[in-house]
Design an enzyme around this catalytic site. Structure first.
Site, mmCIF file in Angstrom:
data_model
loop_
_atom_site.group_PDB
_atom_site.id
_atom_site.type_symbol
_atom_site.label_atom_id
_atom_site.label_comp_id
_atom_site.label_asym_id
_atom_site.label_seq_id
_atom_site.Cartn_x
_atom_site.Cartn_y
_atom_site.Cartn_z
ATOM 1 N N TYR A 1 -1.941 -0.371 10.419
ATOM 2 C CA TYR A 1 -2.095 -0.755 9.003
ATOM 3 C C TYR A 1 -0.869 -0.302 8.211
ATOM 4 O O TYR A 1 -0.357 -1.033 7.353
ATOM 5 C CB TYR A 1 -3.382 -0.136 8.456
ATOM 6 C CG TYR A 1 -3.744 -0.534 7.043
ATOM 7 C CD1 TYR A 1 -3.749 -1.871 6.633
ATOM 8 C CD2 TYR A 1 -4.124 0.430 6.110
ATOM 9 C CE1 TYR A 1 -4.100 -2.228 5.337
ATOM 10 C CE2 TYR A 1 -4.480 0.088 4.821
ATOM 11 C CZ TYR A 1 -4.469 -1.249 4.430
ATOM 12 O OH TYR A 1 -4.812 -1.589 3.148
ATOM 13 N N SER B 1 0.848 -1.195 0.000
ATOM 14 C CA SER B 1 0.000 0.000 0.000
ATOM 15 C C SER B 1 0.885 1.248 0.000
ATOM 16 O O SER B 1 2.074 1.170 0.341
ATOM 17 C CB SER B 1 -0.877 -0.008 1.257
ATOM 18 O OG SER B 1 -1.488 1.243 1.458
HETATM 19 P P1 NAD Z 1 -11.896 -5.704 0.570
HETATM 20 O O1 NAD Z 1 -12.276 -5.501 1.990
HETATM 21 O O2 NAD Z 1 -12.891 -5.409 -0.501
HETATM 22 O O3 NAD Z 1 -11.370 -7.209 0.373
HETATM 23 C C1 NAD Z 1 -10.632 -7.899 1.332
HETATM 24 C C2 NAD Z 1 -11.167 -9.327 1.377
HETATM 25 O O4 NAD Z 1 -10.365 -10.071 2.297
HETATM 26 C C3 NAD Z 1 -12.607 -9.421 1.858
HETATM 27 O O5 NAD Z 1 -13.393 -10.136 0.925
HETATM 28 C C4 NAD Z 1 -12.503 -10.175 3.185
HETATM 29 O O6 NAD Z 1 -13.582 -11.055 3.425
HETATM 30 C C5 NAD Z 1 -11.207 -10.943 2.982
HETATM 31 N N1 NAD Z 1 -10.615 -11.347 4.256
HETATM 32 C C6 NAD Z 1 -10.505 -10.611 5.395
HETATM 33 N N2 NAD Z 1 -9.928 -11.339 6.356
HETATM 34 C C7 NAD Z 1 -9.666 -12.564 5.833
HETATM 35 C C8 NAD Z 1 -9.094 -13.744 6.332
HETATM 36 N N3 NAD Z 1 -8.653 -13.832 7.603
HETATM 37 N N4 NAD Z 1 -8.980 -14.807 5.512
HETATM 38 C C9 NAD Z 1 -9.423 -14.751 4.239
HETATM 39 N N5 NAD Z 1 -9.989 -13.662 3.705
HETATM 40 C C10 NAD Z 1 -10.101 -12.575 4.490
HETATM 41 O O7 NAD Z 1 -10.570 -4.875 0.371
HETATM 42 P P2 NAD Z 1 -9.824 -4.380 -0.936
HETATM 43 O O8 NAD Z 1 -9.945 -2.902 -0.959
HETATM 44 O O9 NAD Z 1 -10.251 -5.144 -2.143
HETATM 45 O O10 NAD Z 1 -8.329 -4.741 -0.518
HETATM 46 C C11 NAD Z 1 -7.626 -5.867 -1.012
HETATM 47 C C12 NAD Z 1 -6.161 -5.724 -0.613
HETATM 48 O O11 NAD Z 1 -5.636 -4.501 -1.130
HETATM 49 C C13 NAD Z 1 -5.925 -5.653 0.898
HETATM 50 O O12 NAD Z 1 -4.713 -6.298 1.210
HETATM 51 C C14 NAD Z 1 -5.822 -4.178 1.171
HETATM 52 O O13 NAD Z 1 -5.086 -3.937 2.345
HETATM 53 C C15 NAD Z 1 -5.074 -3.729 -0.079
HETATM 54 N N6 NAD Z 1 -5.181 -2.308 -0.423
HETATM 55 C C16 NAD Z 1 -6.384 -1.711 -0.623
HETATM 56 C C17 NAD Z 1 -6.431 -0.365 -1.012
HETATM 57 C C18 NAD Z 1 -7.744 0.341 -1.256
HETATM 58 O O14 NAD Z 1 -7.731 1.572 -1.461
HETATM 59 N N7 NAD Z 1 -8.877 -0.346 -1.259
HETATM 60 C C19 NAD Z 1 -5.250 0.353 -1.169
HETATM 61 C C20 NAD Z 1 -4.039 -0.293 -0.954
HETATM 62 C C21 NAD Z 1 -4.013 -1.631 -0.596
#
Ligand code: NAD
Length: 281
Positions: free
Chosen positions: A177, A164
């Site tokens: 985070y 991130s």
């Molecule tokens: P999201 O919340 O839509 O998806 C995350 C998924 O992980 C969810 O479906 C959740 O059920 C699943 N999850 C949570 N805990 C879990 C576990 N213990 N075992 C299995 N599955 C589990 O989030 P997103 O925005 O699609 O993020 C995906 C990745 O990208 C994450 O690692 C997040 O930190 C990273 N990220 C997101 C952003 C953003 O702006 N959305 C930016 C940078 C990084």
């Protein structure tokens, strides 16, 4: 059907994606399936990955949904056996499950601005901090322990982690985070080195700021104007824009393609519309 960014054929590749029930990794799962891969979509949210798999199968693609907790090694082992039987050994692992938690988030950017009743740094919950570190760091390490065994056996494979922007310079309010994602970037380099002689590359992408259903209310007021936080994000981004989840696919496909990225391992590629490059001045 998605308009895929690169003409890369992943036919016969088994792609295991954790967090595939979510926004970013759901988009990746669709894209890999559309590019010919056999996709194993893993998530704690079983309904989400089963629905995704049904939709993709109805469109003629190959995808199976599995309930999996990335923090439970025994459950991961079971899912690994099922993926092996259903689709075959893992060629590409995307460690996508991750996220923040409100218990590890302060209400204020600065201690000196804290108001009565607000959650400050001193109120952060140790359990919440632990949860965030576990989910992002161990949630990357444990599935890698499980699925990279297939790769070591065949001396071939690729791992993609999701870091991130906050891994480079922490964002206000979310110390756990930020620290956990810094650990994911660091671990990406560690894995690249550790598996360098095993035919396995390991890289990460560092997405910038995406607008998703979960954070839309934090970023936009009811009238569609940016909130104070999103105005700051846009001011700190030289292109003054957010990133769309489909814009992560080019970097994802490139880093996961053994030909295009054959000499690339241990990098964290920002997909951030310039955020990390801009000093604000
Ligand atoms: P999201 O919340 O839509 O998806 C995350 C998924 O992980 C969810 O479906 C959740 O059920 C699943 N999850 C949570 N805990 C879990 C576990 N213990 N075992 C299995 N599955 C589990 O989030 P997103 O925005 O699609 O993020 C995906 C990745 O990208 C994450 O690692 C997040 O930190 C990273 N990220 C997101 C952003 C953003 O702006 N959305 C930016 C940078 C990084």
């Amino acid at each position: 059907m998605m308009n895929l960014p690169l003409n890369i054929d992943f036919t016969e590749k088994v792609v295991v994606i954790t967090g595939a029930g979510g926004v970013i990794c759901g988009t990746m799962a669709r894209a890999f399936a559309q590019a010919g891969a056999k996709v194993a979509a893993l998530d704690l949210n079983e309904d989400a990955v089963k629905k995704l798999a049904e939709e993709l199968k109805a469109e003629g693609f190959t995808c199976e949904g599995y309930k999996a907790n990335v923090l439970d090694p025994e459950a991961l082992k079971e899912v690994h056996d099922r993926v092996l039987a259903d689709l075959g050994p893992c060629d590409i692992l995307v460690n996508g499950a991750g996220g923040n938690n409100p218990r590890a988030t302060t209400d204020n950017e600065y201690q000196h601005e804290a108001k009565e009743g607000q959650k400050t740094f001193f109120d952060l919950d140790a359990g919440g901090v632990d949860f965030v570190f576990k989910l992002n760091f161990q949630g990357t390490l444990l599935p890698t322990q499980t699925f990279a065994q297939d790769m070591v056996e065949r001396q071939s494979g690729c791992i993609l982690n999701i870091s991130s922007m906050n891994a480079y310079i922490p964002l206000t309010k979310i110390p756990a985070y930020s620290g956990a994602k810094a650990a994911v970037s660091n671990f990406t380099q560690w894995l690249a080195t550790h598996f360098a002689g095993s035919g396995i590359r390991c890289n990460a992408i560092a997405p910038g700021f995406l607008v998703t259903n979960q954070n839309r209310a934090l970023l936009f007021n009811a009238d569609g104007t940016p909130t104070e936080r999103s105005a700051k994000i846009l001011a700190g981004t030289p292109t003054h824009r957010f990133v769309d989840s489909e814009e992560l696919l080019g970097a994802t496909f490139f880093l996961c393609d053994d030909r295009a990225a054959s000499a690339i391992t241990g990098v964290v590629l920002p997909v951030d519309a310039g955020f990390a490059a801009y000093s604000g001045v």
